[in-house]
Design a protein around this motif. Sequence first.
Motif, PDB file in Angstrom:
ATOM      1  N   LYS A  93      51.867  51.981  23.244  1.00 28.60           N
ATOM      2  CA  LYS A  93      52.982  52.656  23.928  1.00 28.60           C
ATOM      3  C   LYS A  93      53.844  51.607  24.606  1.00 28.60           C
ATOM      4  O   LYS A  93      53.419  50.973  25.568  1.00 28.60           O
ATOM      5  CB  LYS A  93      52.446  53.673  24.929  1.00 28.60           C
ATOM      6  N   ASN A  94      55.066  51.451  24.136  1.00 31.68           N
ATOM      7  CA  ASN A  94      55.917  50.364  24.645  1.00 31.68           C
ATOM      8  C   ASN A  94      56.568  50.651  25.993  1.00 31.68           C
ATOM      9  O   ASN A  94      57.329  49.838  26.500  1.00 31.68           O
ATOM     10  CB  ASN A  94      56.982  49.991  23.612  1.00 31.68           C
ATOM     11  N   ASP A  95      56.254  51.802  26.592  1.00 25.42           N
ATOM     12  CA  ASP A  95      56.859  52.148  27.875  1.00 25.42           C
ATOM     13  C   ASP A  95      55.992  51.778  29.072  1.00 25.42           C
ATOM     14  O   ASP A  95      56.343  52.063  30.205  1.00 25.42           O
ATOM     15  CB  ASP A  95      57.168  53.642  27.923  1.00 25.42           C
ATOM     16  N   ARG A  96      54.850  51.075  28.834  1.00 26.85           N
ATOM     17  CA  ARG A  96      53.916  50.833  29.939  1.00 26.85           C
ATOM     18  C   ARG A  96      53.053  49.603  29.706  1.00 26.85           C
ATOM     19  O   ARG A  96      53.002  49.059  28.610  1.00 26.85           O
ATOM     20  CB  ARG A  96      53.026  52.041  30.142  1.00 26.85           C
ATOM     21  N   ALA A  97      52.340  49.235  30.781  1.00 28.32           N
ATOM     22  CA  ALA A  97      51.368  48.142  30.726  1.00 28.32           C
ATOM     23  C   ALA A  97      50.228  48.482  31.680  1.00 28.32           C
ATOM     24  O   ALA A  97      50.371  49.333  32.561  1.00 28.32           O
ATOM     25  CB  ALA A  97      52.014  46.821  31.120  1.00 28.32           C
ATOM     26  N   ILE A  98      49.131  47.785  31.501  1.00 32.65           N
ATOM     27  CA  ILE A  98      48.034  47.853  32.457  1.00 32.65           C
ATOM     28  C   ILE A  98      48.214  46.671  33.402  1.00 32.65           C
ATOM     29  O   ILE A  98      48.277  45.516  32.963  1.00 32.65           O
ATOM     30  CB  ILE A  98      46.655  47.774  31.770  1.00 32.65           C
ATOM     31  N   VAL A  99      48.330  46.956  34.674  1.00 33.87           N
ATOM     32  CA  VAL A  99      48.493  45.925  35.692  1.00 33.87           C
ATOM     33  C   VAL A  99      47.180  45.825  36.463  1.00 33.87           C
ATOM     34  O   VAL A  99      46.660  46.829  36.953  1.00 33.87           O
ATOM     35  CB  VAL A  99      49.659  46.261  36.643  1.00 33.87           C
ATOM     36  N   SER A 100      46.639  44.611  36.518  1.00 32.41           N
ATOM     37  CA  SER A 100      45.397  44.354  37.250  1.00 32.41           C
ATOM     38  C   SER A 100      45.738  43.669  38.561  1.00 32.41           C
ATOM     39  O   SER A 100      46.574  42.757  38.589  1.00 32.41           O
ATOM     40  CB  SER A 100      44.468  43.461  36.441  1.00 32.41           C
ATOM     41  N   TYR A 101      45.077  44.107  39.615  1.00 38.33           N
ATOM     42  CA  TYR A 101      45.290  43.470  40.910  1.00 38.33           C
ATOM     43  C   TYR A 101      43.993  43.413  41.693  1.00 38.33           C
ATOM     44  O   TYR A 101      43.084  44.198  41.478  1.00 38.33           O
ATOM     45  CB  TYR A 101      46.395  44.154  41.718  1.00 38.33           C
ATOM     46  N   VAL A 102      43.928  42.428  42.572  1.00 37.24           N
ATOM     47  CA  VAL A 102      42.783  42.267  43.460  1.00 37.24           C
ATOM     48  C   VAL A 102      43.239  42.684  44.851  1.00 37.24           C
ATOM     49  O   VAL A 102      44.295  42.268  45.328  1.00 37.24           O
ATOM     50  CB  VAL A 102      42.277  40.805  43.468  1.00 37.24           C
ATOM     51  N   THR A 103      42.412  43.506  45.469  1.00 37.73           N
ATOM     52  CA  THR A 103      42.678  43.964  46.832  1.00 37.73           C
ATOM     53  C   THR A 103      41.582  43.464  47.750  1.00 37.73           C
ATOM     54  O   THR A 103      40.411  43.511  47.397  1.00 37.73           O
ATOM     55  CB  THR A 103      42.692  45.499  46.898  1.00 37.73           C
ATOM     56  N   GLN A 104      41.983  43.009  48.897  1.00 37.98           N
ATOM     57  CA  GLN A 104      41.045  42.710  49.973  1.00 37.98           C
ATOM     58  C   GLN A 104      41.482  43.507  51.193  1.00 37.98           C
ATOM     59  O   GLN A 104      42.658  43.514  51.542  1.00 37.98           O
ATOM     60  CB  GLN A 104      41.028  41.224  50.326  1.00 37.98           C
ATOM     61  N   THR A 105      40.509  44.192  51.800  1.00 32.57           N
ATOM     62  CA  THR A 105      40.753  44.853  53.073  1.00 32.57           C
ATOM     63  C   THR A 105      40.057  44.008  54.126  1.00 32.57           C
ATOM     64  O   THR A 105      38.862  43.742  54.033  1.00 32.57           O
ATOM     65  CB  THR A 105      40.197  46.287  53.062  1.00 32.57           C
ATOM     66  N   LEU A 106      40.855  43.555  55.096  1.00 34.16           N
ATOM     67  CA  LEU A 106      40.352  42.641  56.125  1.00 34.16           C
ATOM     68  C   LEU A 106      40.466  43.279  57.498  1.00 34.16           C
ATOM     69  O   LEU A 106      41.337  44.119  57.727  1.00 34.16           O
ATOM     70  CB  LEU A 106      41.155  41.336  56.107  1.00 34.16           C
ATOM     71  N   ASN A 107      39.604  42.823  58.414  1.00 34.54           N
ATOM     72  CA  ASN A 107      39.718  43.277  59.796  1.00 34.54           C
ATOM     73  C   ASN A 107      40.496  42.252  60.622  1.00 34.54           C
ATOM     74  O   ASN A 107      41.026  41.272  60.084  1.00 34.54           O
ATOM     75  CB  ASN A 107      38.339  43.598  60.399  1.00 34.54           C
ATOM     76  N   GLN A 108      40.542  42.491  61.930  1.00 29.27           N
ATOM     77  CA  GLN A 108      41.317  41.642  62.838  1.00 29.27           C
ATOM     78  C   GLN A 108      40.780  40.217  62.930  1.00 29.27           C
ATOM     79  O   GLN A 108      41.480  39.314  63.392  1.00 29.27           O
ATOM     80  CB  GLN A 108      41.403  42.275  64.229  1.00 29.27           C
ATOM     81  N   HIS A 109      39.554  39.989  62.465  1.00 28.70           N
ATOM     82  CA  HIS A 109      38.961  38.642  62.482  1.00 28.70           C
ATOM     83  C   HIS A 109      39.079  37.953  61.123  1.00 28.70           C
ATOM     84  O   HIS A 109      38.475  36.894  60.913  1.00 28.70           O
ATOM     85  CB  HIS A 109      37.480  38.721  62.875  1.00 28.70           C
ATOM     86  N   ALA A 110      39.811  38.566  60.202  1.00 25.13           N
ATOM     87  CA  ALA A 110      39.967  38.082  58.823  1.00 25.13           C
ATOM     88  C   ALA A 110      38.669  38.163  58.027  1.00 25.13           C
ATOM     89  O   ALA A 110      38.513  37.499  57.011  1.00 25.13           O
ATOM     90  CB  ALA A 110      40.561  36.684  58.778  1.00 25.13           C
ATOM     91  N   ASP A 111      37.726  39.020  58.481  1.00 19.13           N
ATOM     92  CA  ASP A 111      36.516  39.297  57.704  1.00 19.13           C
ATOM     93  C   ASP A 111      36.892  40.239  56.567  1.00 19.13           C
ATOM     94  O   ASP A 111      37.573  41.249  56.797  1.00 19.13           O
ATOM     95  CB  ASP A 111      35.454  39.993  58.560  1.00 19.13           C
ATOM     96  N   VAL A 112      36.431  39.935  55.360  1.00 18.08           N
ATOM     97  CA  VAL A 112      36.691  40.808  54.215  1.00 18.08           C
ATOM     98  C   VAL A 112      35.652  41.928  54.227  1.00 18.08           C
ATOM     99  O   VAL A 112      34.449  41.676  54.177  1.00 18.08           O
ATOM    100  CB  VAL A 112      36.636  40.022  52.889  1.00 18.08           C
ATOM    101  N   LEU A 113      36.142  43.167  54.301  1.00 14.13           N
ATOM    102  CA  LEU A 113      35.276  44.334  54.386  1.00 14.13           C
ATOM    103  C   LEU A 113      35.185  45.088  53.064  1.00 14.13           C
ATOM    104  O   LEU A 113      34.221  45.819  52.830  1.00 14.13           O
ATOM    105  CB  LEU A 113      35.791  45.294  55.455  1.00 14.13           C
ATOM    106  N   PHE A 114      36.186  44.910  52.226  1.00 13.18           N
ATOM    107  CA  PHE A 114      36.290  45.655  50.972  1.00 13.18           C
ATOM    108  C   PHE A 114      37.038  44.762  49.990  1.00 13.18           C
ATOM    109  O   PHE A 114      38.039  44.147  50.353  1.00 13.18           O
ATOM    110  CB  PHE A 114      37.084  46.942  51.236  1.00 13.18           C
ATOM    111  N   ILE A 115      36.527  44.682  48.775  1.00 10.02           N
ATOM    112  CA  ILE A 115      37.214  43.942  47.705  1.00 10.02           C
ATOM    113  C   ILE A 115      37.193  44.812  46.463  1.00 10.02           C
ATOM    114  O   ILE A 115      36.158  45.403  46.132  1.00 10.02           O
ATOM    115  CB  ILE A 115      36.503  42.611  47.362  1.00 10.02           C
ATOM    116  N   SER A 116      38.314  44.896  45.798  1.00 15.31           N
ATOM    117  CA  SER A 116      38.322  45.611  44.525  1.00 15.31           C
ATOM    118  C   SER A 116      39.218  44.888  43.536  1.00 15.31           C
ATOM    119  O   SER A 116      40.198  44.242  43.905  1.00 15.31           O
ATOM    120  CB  SER A 116      38.795  47.058  44.693  1.00 15.31           C
ATOM    121  N   THR A 117      38.837  45.017  42.286  1.00 14.43           N
ATOM    122  CA  THR A 117      39.701  44.626  41.173  1.00 14.43           C
ATOM    123  C   THR A 117      40.033  45.931  40.478  1.00 14.43           C
ATOM    124  O   THR A 117      39.125  46.667  40.059  1.00 14.43           O
ATOM    125  CB  THR A 117      38.985  43.657  40.222  1.00 14.43           C
ATOM    126  N   THR A 118      41.314  46.224  40.396  1.00 15.08           N
ATOM    127  CA  THR A 118      41.763  47.531  39.926  1.00 15.08           C
ATOM    128  C   THR A 118      42.773  47.361  38.808  1.00 15.08           C
ATOM    129  O   THR A 118      43.578  46.435  38.823  1.00 15.08           O
ATOM    130  CB  THR A 118      42.396  48.313  41.100  1.00 15.08           C
TER     131      THR A 118
END
Length: 149
Positions: free
Chosen positions: A112-137
């Motif tokens: 289908k030439n109208d779309r693509a699959i876009v992959s991204y990495v998400t990090q959810t961090l707290n106020q101390h820059a600790d990574v609490l959640f990571i996903s590859t979507t």
Amino acid sequence: MLYLEDIKIGDRFISREYEMKLEEIKQFAQAYDPQDFHLNEEKAKDHSIFQGLAASGWHTAAVTMRLWTECFPIANGLIGAESNIRWPRPTRPDDKLHVEVEIVAITPSKSKNDRAIVSYVTQTLNQHADVLFISTTKIIVFKKEISSV
């Protein structure tokens, strides 16, 4: 709103801050993940690997989703195709979360030439820059000229 033509590998998006309140953590847990380490400070402190009350990982994921939709405004919505999730550290009451998203791949659809699959990495961090959640979507992202017809 962002279309396929508007994004490229390496693009980064950063959300606003969101504070996880104790009552909200308990309400979410009561409704969706009723375990003592999400509901009872005493039991969480004395009888859990978390050594204190922790938000449900699914609560952290839900807040991450909310922040995604605000900072990563994909036209036609964030239509998920796949996700891999990890929770390296617990989310605590009064943590101030923010989300950082980075585009890591764009794979045009072969059929289908109208779309693509876009992959991204998400990090959810707290106020101390600790990574609490990571996903590859992976999400489906449409081209502008085709999706606006």
